[in-house]
Design a protein around this motif. Structure first.
Motif, short mmCIF file in Angstrom:
data_model
loop_
_atom_site.label_atom_id
_atom_site.label_comp_id
_atom_site.label_asym_id
_atom_site.label_seq_id
_atom_site.Cartn_x
_atom_site.Cartn_y
_atom_site.Cartn_z
N GLY A 278 11.34 37.96 3.31
CA GLY A 278 10.66 38.03 4.49
C GLY A 278 10.08 39.65 4.44
N TYR A 279 11.10 40.54 4.03
CA TYR A 279 10.67 41.99 4.53
C TYR A 279 10.56 42.93 3.31
CZ TYR A 279 12.53 41.51 9.26
OH TYR A 279 12.62 41.11 10.53
N VAL A 280 10.88 42.40 1.75
CA VAL A 280 11.23 43.17 0.90
C VAL A 280 9.95 42.63 -0.35
CG1 VAL A 280 12.30 44.23 -1.04
CG2 VAL A 280 13.56 44.11 1.13
N THR A 281 10.06 41.26 -0.45
CA THR A 281 9.15 40.60 -1.64
C THR A 281 7.73 41.05 -1.44
OG1 THR A 281 10.93 38.79 -1.85
CG2 THR A 281 8.96 38.51 -2.96
N ARG A 282 7.12 41.21 -0.39
CA ARG A 282 5.85 41.58 -0.24
C ARG A 282 5.56 42.82 -0.86
NH1 ARG A 282 4.50 40.69 5.64
NH2 ARG A 282 6.08 39.01 5.59
N HIS A 283 6.68 43.72 -0.93
CA HIS A 283 6.09 45.02 -1.32
C HIS A 283 6.07 45.27 -2.73
CE1 HIS A 283 6.18 46.76 2.67
NE2 HIS A 283 7.34 46.10 2.73
N THR A 284 5.24 44.58 -3.51
CA THR A 284 5.12 44.56 -4.87
C THR A 284 4.80 46.09 -5.52
OG1 THR A 284 2.55 43.97 -4.66
CG2 THR A 284 4.13 42.01 -4.90
N GLU A 285 4.54 46.75 -4.55
CA GLU A 285 4.24 48.36 -5.31
C GLU A 285 5.50 48.94 -5.47
OE1 GLU A 285 4.78 48.68 -0.80
OE2 GLU A 285 3.66 47.35 -2.06
N LEU A 286 6.62 48.34 -5.14
CA LEU A 286 8.08 48.95 -5.70
C LEU A 286 8.06 49.09 -7.12
CD1 LEU A 286 10.24 47.21 -3.07
CD2 LEU A 286 9.53 49.70 -2.79
#
Length: 325
Positions: A278-286
């Motif tokens: 919910g909170y982390v996977t969406r940040h593909t820029e990591l």
């Protein structure tokens, strides 16, 4: 069953029970209760088939001694809230290690089925994942945001929805064991085929690396927990199918109790996996290194908690028993 065969089949377990009685103060109440159920089932069998035998007297005395120890130590401490996770779940995973392996093999073979089917039939992903999902994913790929599905909702709502869904999936796999071991295997098959189909589709699009880094960020815990839930379902299903010397109902109850502990042990993992999705996977820029490190750390935890720790506790318990004897 001949008496000598009955004795040979169970004598080692009875010797272990004698050792358990001697060290009852150090055992968990559930461990004592499980052994007591097994022992009384053996006693009932012996009383029915060998009522005048010395083995019946022996089992009656052993059951009485264990019964006294259970009621002498029946008051549980608050520390069990901790020891449930540190001791009881690893112990039941050791007892269910073959079921865990069976669940893993079924799941991985199912993933292979999904891979082969997708490679052989271009329409297979639509059949498994649904046309709407495929249309949305293809549109995201065209936009250059293949993982946009994980950024399609509010973080908190997504976390809650995913967690509830994952817990229900695992619970359904476990409960399906009521209908014998075939049904948990079928649900593992369905989940495995979906995973194989999903990853192969992204491979065909030339995006396997990015897909795995995004999916396995939460999927390492999530998919591992589904495999563990499969072991819980098989434990309950096998209670019906393979009662051994117990009545079918007693065997089922024992399998169900073991399965409940296993499935409860997966709930924190599903919560963590839901939070990540919910909170982390969406940040593909990591950075890829950061995401890969977290995936490897999650895998290491799963292997340690569900495989290494159960083995270590069993090894230490055997060592202690040998010292007592």
């Amino acid at each position: 069953m001949k008496e000598v065969q009955f004795i040979r089949r169970n004598i080692e377990r009875w010797k272990d029970t004698e050792t358990l009685v001697e060290a009852a103060a150090k055992q968990s109440p559930d461990r004592l209760a499980d052994v007591y159920v097994e022992l009384t089932a053996d006693l009932a069998f012996a009383q029915t088939h060998y009522p005048q035998s010395r083995i019946t007297i022996y089992l009656n005395n052993l059951a009485s001694a264990l019964h006294n120890e259970i009621y002498r130590n029946k008051r549980e401490k608050w520390s069990r809230v901790v020891t449930f996770w540190t001791d009881e779940v690893p112990d039941v995973m050791w007892q269910s290690r073959r079921l865990l392996l069976a669940s893993f093999v079924i799941f991985m073979l199912s993933v292979l089925v999904g891979i082969v089917s997708t490679l052989g039939d271009a329409s297979f992903p639509q059949l498994i994942l649904g046309q709407d999902y495929m249309d949305m994913t293809m549109e995201n790929i065209r936009k250059g945001t293949p993982m946009a599905v994980y950024d399609s909702d509010n973080e908190s709502a997504m976390f809650l929805g995913i967690t509830i869904n994952n817990v229900m999936v695992s619970f359904n796999i476990f409960v399906s064991g009521v209908l014998t071991s075939f049904f948990p295997g079928l649900l593992l098959l369905q989940n495995g085929v979906m995973v194989g189909t999903f990853t192969t589709f992204f491979y065909q699009q030339g995006m396997l690396g990015e897909a795995l880094l995004a999916i396995m960020l939460h999927g390492t815990l999530e998919l591992s927990s589904i495999v563990v839930a499969g072991a819980a379902g098989l434990a309950m299903g096998n209670g019906w199918l393979f009662p051994g010397t117990y009545s079918r109902l007693t065997s089922f109850r024992m399998g169900a109790k073991r399965g409940v502990k296993i499935i409860t042990g997966t709930i924190p993992l599903f919560i963590i996996a839901g939070f990540i999705e919910g909170y982390v996977t969406r940040h593909t820029e990591l950075p890829d290194v950061l995401r890969l490190s977290f995936i490897l750390l999650s895998a290491a935890f799963v292997i340690f908690y569900f495989i290494i720790l159960p083995f270590k506790r069993n090894h230490d318990a055997n060592k202690q028993q040998n010292t007592i004897v």
